[in-house]
Design a protein around this motif. Structure first.
Motif, mmCIF file in Angstrom:
data_model
loop_
_atom_site.group_PDB
_atom_site.id
_atom_site.type_symbol
_atom_site.label_atom_id
_atom_site.label_comp_id
_atom_site.label_asym_id
_atom_site.label_seq_id
_atom_site.Cartn_x
_atom_site.Cartn_y
_atom_site.Cartn_z
ATOM 1 N N VAL A 128 -39.114 30.509 11.117
ATOM 2 C CA VAL A 128 -39.764 29.846 12.254
ATOM 3 C C VAL A 128 -39.005 28.573 12.614
ATOM 4 O O VAL A 128 -38.734 28.299 13.791
ATOM 5 N N PHE A 129 -38.651 27.793 11.598
ATOM 6 C CA PHE A 129 -37.914 26.556 11.854
ATOM 7 C C PHE A 129 -36.554 26.851 12.493
ATOM 8 O O PHE A 129 -36.100 26.107 13.369
ATOM 9 N N ALA A 130 -35.908 27.922 12.055
ATOM 10 C CA ALA A 130 -34.606 28.277 12.634
ATOM 11 C C ALA A 130 -34.736 28.597 14.118
ATOM 12 O O ALA A 130 -33.889 28.201 14.928
ATOM 13 N N GLU A 131 -35.797 29.298 14.492
ATOM 14 C CA GLU A 131 -36.011 29.605 15.910
ATOM 15 C C GLU A 131 -36.220 28.331 16.719
ATOM 16 O O GLU A 131 -35.713 28.196 17.839
ATOM 17 N N PRO A 140 -27.861 30.639 18.633
ATOM 18 C CA PRO A 140 -28.741 31.734 18.227
ATOM 19 C C PRO A 140 -29.418 31.417 16.894
ATOM 20 O O PRO A 140 -28.844 30.695 16.065
ATOM 21 N N PRO A 141 -30.638 31.942 16.664
ATOM 22 C CA PRO A 141 -31.344 31.652 15.420
ATOM 23 C C PRO A 141 -30.574 32.075 14.175
ATOM 24 O O PRO A 141 -30.747 31.490 13.110
ATOM 25 N N GLY A 142 -29.704 33.089 14.320
ATOM 26 C CA GLY A 142 -28.931 33.539 13.176
ATOM 27 C C GLY A 142 -27.685 32.723 12.903
ATOM 28 O O GLY A 142 -26.970 32.988 11.936
ATOM 29 N N ASP A 143 -27.397 31.727 13.740
ATOM 30 C CA ASP A 143 -26.219 30.874 13.545
ATOM 31 C C ASP A 143 -26.305 30.176 12.196
ATOM 32 O O ASP A 143 -27.351 29.646 11.811
ATOM 33 N N LEU A 144 -25.212 30.181 11.443
ATOM 34 C CA LEU A 144 -25.233 29.644 10.088
ATOM 35 C C LEU A 144 -25.629 28.177 10.063
ATOM 36 O O LEU A 144 -26.422 27.747 9.209
#
Length: 214
Positions: A128-131, A140-144
């Motif tokens: 959730v925090f990444a989003e 993007p949320p998947g960005d390292l």
């Protein structure tokens, strides 16, 4: 059953489970015991939760949900730490720090089943925090880099809660402001060098591929 009613039932189950775990211990408490305390059938209980330890999950998610809502409300251009400060998060003991939740977090130190739920709750919160951070940075949320910052936020919040539980369990006096003060300390430490928190100046500009400062 409405979603609101389901949420209330889940919370009632969670509180009953903590009460029973406190009095009887986790190993000696059964699903039948929890269902009986709430006034539902055991079959109904398992429709809400996959196991007895999972029954406590709603109590553990309350504080994280509150913080996620605060992060989402942060205006563009305002560092997240500044926004949390202005929102008063660090000024007092926050709702999920009070009993029975504080006692529940203390129990995770000695009960592997409860620790597993505690870590699972934080693992879910990290996504959730990444989003939220991705929305602020345009990555993007998947960005390292986004995931690292989300993980830093998540770990800081978890360690602050666990430190509060440790201090109380060992009879030490928590700092003035309780968990709020501990979260300020932990998040400030985590923010150094993490641009989405407003810590980019302290740690220098983000490296290649990193998100811009929020």
């Amino acid at each position: 059953m409405s979603e609101r009613r389901r949420a209330l039932v889940r919370l009632e189950i969670a509180r009953a489970a903590v009460d029973l775990f406190t009095v009887k211990g986790v190993a000696a408490t059964t699903g039948d015991d929890i269902a009986r305390a709430v006034g539902v059938s055991t079959r109904t209980l398992w429709r809400y939760f996959p196991g007895k330890e999972a029954c406590v999950r709603p109590l553990l998610t309350t504080g994280l949900d509150h913080i996620a809502a605060l992060l989402r409300s942060c205006p563009d251009g305002v560092p997240l730490l500044d926004h949390l400060e202005r929102a008063g998060l660090f000024d007092h003991d926050v709702p999920h720090a009070v009993e029975p939740v504080a006692h529940l977090i203390r129990m995770t130190r000695t009960e592997p089943g409860l620790m597993a739920v505690w870590l699972e709750v934080h693992h879910a919160a990290e996504g959730v925090f990444a989003e939220i951070l991705a929305t602020r940075t345009g990555a993007p949320p998947g960005d390292l880099a986004v995931r690292v910052q989300a993980a830093a936020l998540n770990v800081a919040l978890r360690l602050a809660a666990e430190e509060q539980a440790r201090l109380v369990a060992e009879g030490d006096r928590p700092p003035a402001g309780g968990l709020g003060a501990l979260m300020r300390t932990a998040l400030t430490a985590a923010a150094r060098g993490l641009p989405a928190f407003g810590g980019g100046a302290a740690g220098g500009p983000p490296g290649p591929g990193g998100p811009p400062a929020a």
